[in-house]
Scaffold this active site. Sequence first.
Site, PDB file in Angstrom:
ATOM      1  N   TYR A   1      46.281  96.938   2.834  1.00  0.00           N
ATOM      2  CA  TYR A   1      46.341  96.420   4.209  1.00  0.00           C
ATOM      3  C   TYR A   1      47.217  97.336   5.061  1.00  0.00           C
ATOM      4  O   TYR A   1      46.851  97.717   6.178  1.00  0.00           O
ATOM      5  CB  TYR A   1      46.899  94.989   4.188  1.00  0.00           C
ATOM      6  CG  TYR A   1      46.857  94.289   5.521  1.00  0.00           C
ATOM      7  CD1 TYR A   1      45.675  93.698   5.980  1.00  0.00           C
ATOM      8  CD2 TYR A   1      47.983  94.208   6.331  1.00  0.00           C
ATOM      9  CE1 TYR A   1      45.632  93.050   7.204  1.00  0.00           C
ATOM     10  CE2 TYR A   1      47.948  93.560   7.554  1.00  0.00           C
ATOM     11  CZ  TYR A   1      46.770  92.978   7.987  1.00  0.00           C
ATOM     12  OH  TYR A   1      46.728  92.327   9.198  1.00  0.00           O
TER      13      TYR A   1
ATOM     14  N   SER B   1      48.518  95.805  13.513  1.00  0.00           N
ATOM     15  CA  SER B   1      49.391  94.868  12.800  1.00  0.00           C
ATOM     16  C   SER B   1      50.835  95.365  12.876  1.00  0.00           C
ATOM     17  O   SER B   1      51.074  96.537  13.200  1.00  0.00           O
ATOM     18  CB  SER B   1      48.937  94.807  11.338  1.00  0.00           C
ATOM     19  OG  SER B   1      49.905  94.182  10.520  1.00  0.00           O
TER      20      SER B   1
HETATM   21  P1  NAP Z   1      41.368  85.213   9.923  1.00  0.00           P
HETATM   22  O1  NAP Z   1      41.434  83.846  10.516  1.00  0.00           O
HETATM   23  O2  NAP Z   1      41.353  85.390   8.448  1.00  0.00           O
HETATM   24  O3  NAP Z   1      40.175  86.004  10.601  1.00  0.00           O
HETATM   25  C1  NAP Z   1      39.617  87.177  10.070  1.00  0.00           C
HETATM   26  C2  NAP Z   1      38.209  87.288  10.588  1.00  0.00           C
HETATM   27  O4  NAP Z   1      37.581  88.446  10.030  1.00  0.00           O
HETATM   28  C3  NAP Z   1      37.358  86.103  10.202  1.00  0.00           C
HETATM   29  O5  NAP Z   1      36.487  85.794  11.248  1.00  0.00           O
HETATM   30  C4  NAP Z   1      36.623  86.639   9.002  1.00  0.00           C
HETATM   31  O6  NAP Z   1      35.445  85.955   8.667  1.00  0.00           O
HETATM   32  C5  NAP Z   1      36.332  88.039   9.479  1.00  0.00           C
HETATM   33  N1  NAP Z   1      35.875  88.868   8.396  1.00  0.00           N
HETATM   34  C6  NAP Z   1      36.546  89.199   7.267  1.00  0.00           C
HETATM   35  N2  NAP Z   1      35.764  89.942   6.457  1.00  0.00           N
HETATM   36  C7  NAP Z   1      34.563  90.064   7.090  1.00  0.00           C
HETATM   37  C8  NAP Z   1      33.328  90.696   6.763  1.00  0.00           C
HETATM   38  N3  NAP Z   1      33.173  91.346   5.614  1.00  0.00           N
HETATM   39  N4  NAP Z   1      32.308  90.626   7.647  1.00  0.00           N
HETATM   40  C9  NAP Z   1      32.448  89.946   8.815  1.00  0.00           C
HETATM   41  N5  NAP Z   1      33.591  89.326   9.170  1.00  0.00           N
HETATM   42  C10 NAP Z   1      34.629  89.382   8.325  1.00  0.00           C
HETATM   43  O7  NAP Z   1      42.656  85.993  10.373  1.00  0.00           O
HETATM   44  P2  NAP Z   1      43.152  86.489  11.802  1.00  0.00           P
HETATM   45  O8  NAP Z   1      44.626  86.413  11.746  1.00  0.00           O
HETATM   46  O9  NAP Z   1      42.432  85.829  12.921  1.00  0.00           O
HETATM   47  O10 NAP Z   1      42.754  88.025  11.703  1.00  0.00           O
HETATM   48  C11 NAP Z   1      42.117  88.738  12.719  1.00  0.00           C
HETATM   49  C12 NAP Z   1      42.631  90.169  12.716  1.00  0.00           C
HETATM   50  O11 NAP Z   1      44.002  90.173  13.072  1.00  0.00           O
HETATM   51  C13 NAP Z   1      42.545  90.874  11.364  1.00  0.00           C
HETATM   52  O12 NAP Z   1      42.171  92.216  11.538  1.00  0.00           O
HETATM   53  C14 NAP Z   1      43.971  90.783  10.860  1.00  0.00           C
HETATM   54  O13 NAP Z   1      44.273  91.791   9.940  1.00  0.00           O
HETATM   55  C15 NAP Z   1      44.733  90.940  12.145  1.00  0.00           C
HETATM   56  N6  NAP Z   1      46.119  90.492  12.123  1.00  0.00           N
HETATM   57  C16 NAP Z   1      46.444  89.202  11.892  1.00  0.00           C
HETATM   58  C17 NAP Z   1      47.782  88.840  11.891  1.00  0.00           C
HETATM   59  C18 NAP Z   1      48.238  87.447  11.632  1.00  0.00           C
HETATM   60  O14 NAP Z   1      49.442  87.223  11.528  1.00  0.00           O
HETATM   61  N7  NAP Z   1      47.378  86.457  11.533  1.00  0.00           N
HETATM   62  C19 NAP Z   1      48.758  89.791  12.122  1.00  0.00           C
HETATM   63  C20 NAP Z   1      48.383  91.093  12.361  1.00  0.00           C
HETATM   64  C21 NAP Z   1      47.058  91.433  12.369  1.00  0.00           C
HETATM   65  P3  NAP Z   1      35.497  84.815   7.514  1.00  0.00           P
HETATM   66  O15 NAP Z   1      36.122  83.619   8.143  1.00  0.00           O
HETATM   67  O16 NAP Z   1      34.058  84.637   7.154  1.00  0.00           O
HETATM   68  O17 NAP Z   1      36.327  85.370   6.389  1.00  0.00           O
END
Ligand code: NAP
Length: 250
Positions: free
Chosen positions: A155, A142
């Site tokens: 986080y 991140s």
């Molecule tokens: P997201 O749409 O919220 O996706 C997160 C994913 O993780 C979802 O599939 C979620 O499942 C899954 N997850 C969460 N808790 C879980 C658990 N206990 N067991 C199994 N699966 C679980 O957000 P995203 O942006 O795509 O995030 C993906 C990654 O990128 C994360 O690590 C996030 O921190 C990182 N990231 C995102 C951003 C951003 O700007 N979006 C920036 C930097 C880093 P559910 O749908 O069931 O909750």
Amino acid sequence: MILDSFSLKGKVAIVTGSNTGLGQGICRAFAEAGAQVAGVSRRPSTETRQLIGDSFHNIIADLSTCEVIPQVVQETLDKFGRIDILVNNAGIIKRQDSIEFSEENWDSVMSVNLKTVFFLTQAVAKQFIAQGSGGKIINIASMLSYQGGIRVPSYTASKSAIRGITMTLANEWAKYGINVNAVAPGYMATNNTQQLRQDEERSADILARIPAGRWGTPADLEGAAVFLASAASDYVNGFTLAVDGGWLGR
Ligand code: NAP
């Protein structure tokens, strides 16, 4: 041909958090590059399966505990016979002022974003070593692997640690032909940032600071993920690659 080194043909990938957002995009890109994909999610990855078809297998598991790790590894082996790539994408974020930040908001984030990531990676690396043909591990870091953020202490702690262990594991496992790297997405339009994007003031502040002038999308991450999963990155070890529209350079 240089493009052949980016192919994932014949490779098997585990991608966590496969039902939505960045994880869904990575699953789709890996399949398009020729891989078979075991997507791990706590809710069914129905849409991802529809996008990809038979080269996608959904493993239902809640990654808030390490207990599911043997199931994730075994189900992938039962379905596809081997593992070549692991993407630790599943992650959560809790927003609360640090002065009041609860132990629950600390522990839940550290469990999913760091503890399970480490022990799933360890289990998959053991499989890579047993197979004897190396492997690729990609952690999703991140901007808060580099910066402090606001109201998200657990986080930030988890994502800073992800960048750190990416280097530790690369140092220990490069000798087995295992590449451990990370991708640090900038501000991407997914569920993770929904709350942030709904806050008009914060959203406008963030947008004004992104040199590319827009929020990122899951598609923006796909090229970096395929590169780090493929032979094209065989001499890249322990690095966290920012895909951020220029945010960090500002
Ligand atoms: P997201 O749409 O919220 O996706 C997160 C994913 O993780 C979802 O599939 C979620 O499942 C899954 N997850 C969460 N808790 C879980 C658990 N206990 N067991 C199994 N699966 C679980 O957000 P995203 O942006 O795509 O995030 C993906 C990654 O990128 C994360 O690590 C996030 O921190 C990182 N990231 C995102 C951003 C951003 O700007 N979006 C920036 C930097 C880093 P559910 O749908 O069931 O909750």
